[in-house]
Design a protein around this motif. Sequence first.
Motif, mmCIF file in Angstrom:
data_model
loop_
_atom_site.group_PDB
_atom_site.id
_atom_site.type_symbol
_atom_site.label_atom_id
_atom_site.label_comp_id
_atom_site.label_asym_id
_atom_site.label_seq_id
_atom_site.Cartn_x
_atom_site.Cartn_y
_atom_site.Cartn_z
ATOM 1 N N TYR A 151 -6.308 -6.920 7.616
ATOM 2 C CA TYR A 151 -6.355 -5.991 6.508
ATOM 3 C C TYR A 151 -6.773 -4.828 7.178
ATOM 4 C CZ TYR A 151 -5.766 -9.371 2.553
ATOM 5 O OH TYR A 151 -5.031 -10.147 1.612
ATOM 6 N N ALA A 152 -7.724 -4.510 7.834
ATOM 7 C CA ALA A 152 -8.077 -3.434 8.539
ATOM 8 C C ALA A 152 -6.920 -2.470 9.053
ATOM 9 C CB ALA A 152 -9.452 -3.598 9.603
ATOM 10 N N THR A 153 -6.215 -3.307 9.493
ATOM 11 C CA THR A 153 -5.082 -2.714 10.308
ATOM 12 C C THR A 153 -4.159 -1.832 9.524
ATOM 13 O OG1 THR A 153 -5.018 -4.507 11.873
ATOM 14 C CG2 THR A 153 -3.294 -2.961 12.226
ATOM 15 N N ILE A 154 -3.984 -2.481 7.912
ATOM 16 C CA ILE A 154 -3.219 -1.916 7.296
ATOM 17 C C ILE A 154 -3.463 -0.514 6.729
ATOM 18 C CG2 ILE A 154 -2.118 -2.079 4.994
ATOM 19 C CD1 ILE A 154 -2.756 -5.134 5.017
ATOM 20 N N LEU A 238 4.454 -4.961 8.362
ATOM 21 C CA LEU A 238 3.745 -4.479 7.162
ATOM 22 C C LEU A 238 3.590 -2.868 7.402
ATOM 23 C CD1 LEU A 238 0.447 -6.748 7.079
ATOM 24 C CD2 LEU A 238 1.901 -6.360 5.154
ATOM 25 N N ARG A 239 3.305 -2.478 8.445
ATOM 26 C CA ARG A 239 3.368 -0.898 8.485
ATOM 27 C C ARG A 239 4.783 -0.345 7.975
ATOM 28 N NH1 ARG A 239 0.163 -0.469 13.047
ATOM 29 N NH2 ARG A 239 1.602 -1.212 14.300
ATOM 30 N N LYS A 240 5.763 -1.078 8.447
ATOM 31 C CA LYS A 240 7.281 -0.430 8.209
ATOM 32 C C LYS A 240 7.226 -0.662 6.588
ATOM 33 C CE LYS A 240 9.326 -1.849 11.898
ATOM 34 N NZ LYS A 240 10.146 -3.227 12.398
ATOM 35 N N GLU A 241 6.841 -1.794 5.840
ATOM 36 C CA GLU A 241 7.589 -2.224 4.611
ATOM 37 C C GLU A 241 6.479 -2.110 3.470
ATOM 38 O OE1 GLU A 241 9.945 -5.860 4.797
ATOM 39 O OE2 GLU A 241 11.076 -4.698 6.312
ATOM 40 N N TRP A 242 5.364 -2.036 3.792
ATOM 41 C CA TRP A 242 4.430 -2.071 2.788
ATOM 42 C C TRP A 242 3.516 -0.537 2.736
ATOM 43 C CZ3 TRP A 242 -0.709 -1.347 0.950
ATOM 44 C CH2 TRP A 242 -0.774 -1.947 -0.622
ATOM 45 N N SER A 243 3.570 0.122 1.660
ATOM 46 C CA SER A 243 2.732 1.210 1.517
ATOM 47 C C SER A 243 2.031 1.296 0.288
ATOM 48 C CB SER A 243 3.591 2.470 1.643
ATOM 49 O OG SER A 243 4.729 2.560 0.693
ATOM 50 N N SER A 244 0.893 1.644 0.101
ATOM 51 C CA SER A 244 0.050 1.681 -1.289
ATOM 52 C C SER A 244 0.666 2.856 -2.122
ATOM 53 C CB SER A 244 -1.166 1.788 -1.021
ATOM 54 O OG SER A 244 -2.057 1.862 -2.295
ATOM 55 N N ALA A 245 0.665 2.470 -3.302
ATOM 56 C CA ALA A 245 0.750 3.743 -4.316
ATOM 57 C C ALA A 245 -0.470 4.253 -4.710
ATOM 58 C CB ALA A 245 1.601 3.221 -5.383
ATOM 59 N N ASN A 246 -1.525 3.808 -4.115
ATOM 60 C CA ASN A 246 -2.786 4.213 -4.400
ATOM 61 C C ASN A 246 -3.264 5.341 -3.369
ATOM 62 O OD1 ASN A 246 -5.640 4.529 -4.383
ATOM 63 N ND2 ASN A 246 -5.822 2.849 -5.713
ATOM 64 N N PHE A 247 -3.698 6.717 -3.999
ATOM 65 C CA PHE A 247 -3.981 7.826 -3.122
ATOM 66 C C PHE A 247 -5.463 8.324 -3.014
ATOM 67 C CE2 PHE A 247 0.681 7.785 -3.667
ATOM 68 C CZ PHE A 247 1.309 7.479 -2.614
ATOM 69 N N GLU A 248 -6.146 7.398 -3.855
ATOM 70 C CA GLU A 248 -7.333 7.822 -3.974
ATOM 71 C C GLU A 248 -8.346 7.898 -2.475
ATOM 72 O OE1 GLU A 248 -9.756 5.468 -6.973
ATOM 73 O OE2 GLU A 248 -7.814 4.844 -7.292
ATOM 74 N N SER A 249 -9.177 9.114 -2.369
ATOM 75 C CA SER A 249 -9.698 9.235 -1.115
ATOM 76 C C SER A 249 -10.789 8.056 -0.999
ATOM 77 C CB SER A 249 -10.343 10.757 -1.144
ATOM 78 O OG SER A 249 -11.528 10.629 -2.136
ATOM 79 N N VAL A 250 -11.415 8.039 0.228
ATOM 80 C CA VAL A 250 -12.492 7.068 0.479
ATOM 81 C C VAL A 250 -13.794 7.355 -0.231
ATOM 82 C CG1 VAL A 250 -13.440 8.109 2.635
ATOM 83 C CG2 VAL A 250 -13.466 5.743 2.493
#
Length: 356
Positions: A151-154, A238-250
């Motif tokens: 999870y952390a790596t994503i 995962l790196r290639k095929e999954w990207s989040s549509a959530n762009f909220e900052s930390v």
Amino acid sequence: PHALSTRQYLTDLSTSLFSFVLPLLPTAEELATKEEVRVLIERLIKTIEPSSRLASFGSSCNSFGLRNSDMDLVCLIDNKEAALHASDLVAMIGDLLERETNFEVKPLPKARIPIIKLTLQPSPGLPYGIACDIGFENRLALENTRLLLTYATIDPARIRTLVLFLKVWSKRRKINSPYKGTLSSYGYTLMVIFYLVHVKNPPVLPNLQRIAPLRPMTKEEMTLEGRDVWFFDDTETLRKEWSSANFESVGELLIDFFRYFSHDFQYNNTVISIRAGHLTKESKGWMNDIDVGGLNENARDRNRLCIEDPFETPYNVARTVTKDGLYTIRGEFMRATRILTARPERAVLALAELCI
Ligand code: GTP
Ligand code: MG
């Protein structure tokens, strides 16, 4: 002007969070010393049981480690014929380590889970010493460590920062003590992942235990100690095929995490499950208002806060949290929301106040 200042504040808060966490990470030197210790102890244990290995788990290898944190080690015995019981092994290894090392050794062979506690007193080269627990045959701990690491790596920038900050904050606020009625680091980490997978919409993280397996595996390969331990662990794909549509900052995510667990989460009837999302306490048989009559008073406290272990699903990771403990934790979530949304001149001041 108001919208702009909100954005500026959130950017400032995110930058401040990164700078806050950075100096708290373990140094390369510390990691190297700990690895030397692991190798040394492994070599000694092999003189008793040659087929054994000593593996690291927990924060020293799930990427959520802080400087000077404890070492979690587990002794694995590959030879199934090895006749020694964990409790005998604990006693024998305890004796050996006492003779051959400078560690203070405390074997706990009779504990529910037999472990050996090791401590090395601080010295000039190791100003904080080393504290280390050695467990036996706990292979599920290695799997949940690998799950957290994946999870952390994503999205390391957001996930590691959130988890590391919560760990520091919960320790400083004294709500990270399972022995005193509050929650372990592992529990807080599962809360963050739950929030990023199941609360945020769009999600920041995929559910690694529910992504359809690409490679079919046999049932045996996926189970361990009778538990389904499968999860999608191909980080390359995962790196290639999954990207989040959530762009909220930390910073935004942190404020909303505190807000959610202050007011929105239904502590009375909901179980936090990173595997399955929101579950009811009823569906798990984890009600806390059952009539325990004259039974152990503490039994009533067992399921105040419910966090399902990702693999050991009958197990409530937050079983240590008492009624008072949960009250304190929620109070801290509310205090954090208040401080972070008061928007002081500089975000770094809010973080300092938060962790006093
Ligand atoms: P710090 O020691 O505070 O730095 O955090 P940590 O990340 O090492 O977490 P913690 O000491 O709480 O847990 C270490 C590891 O033990 C976790 O990564 C899990 O693998 C395992 N663990 C801890 N608590 C539990 C629990 O309640 N149930 C299970 N199944 N495993 C646990
Ligand atoms: Mg630990």
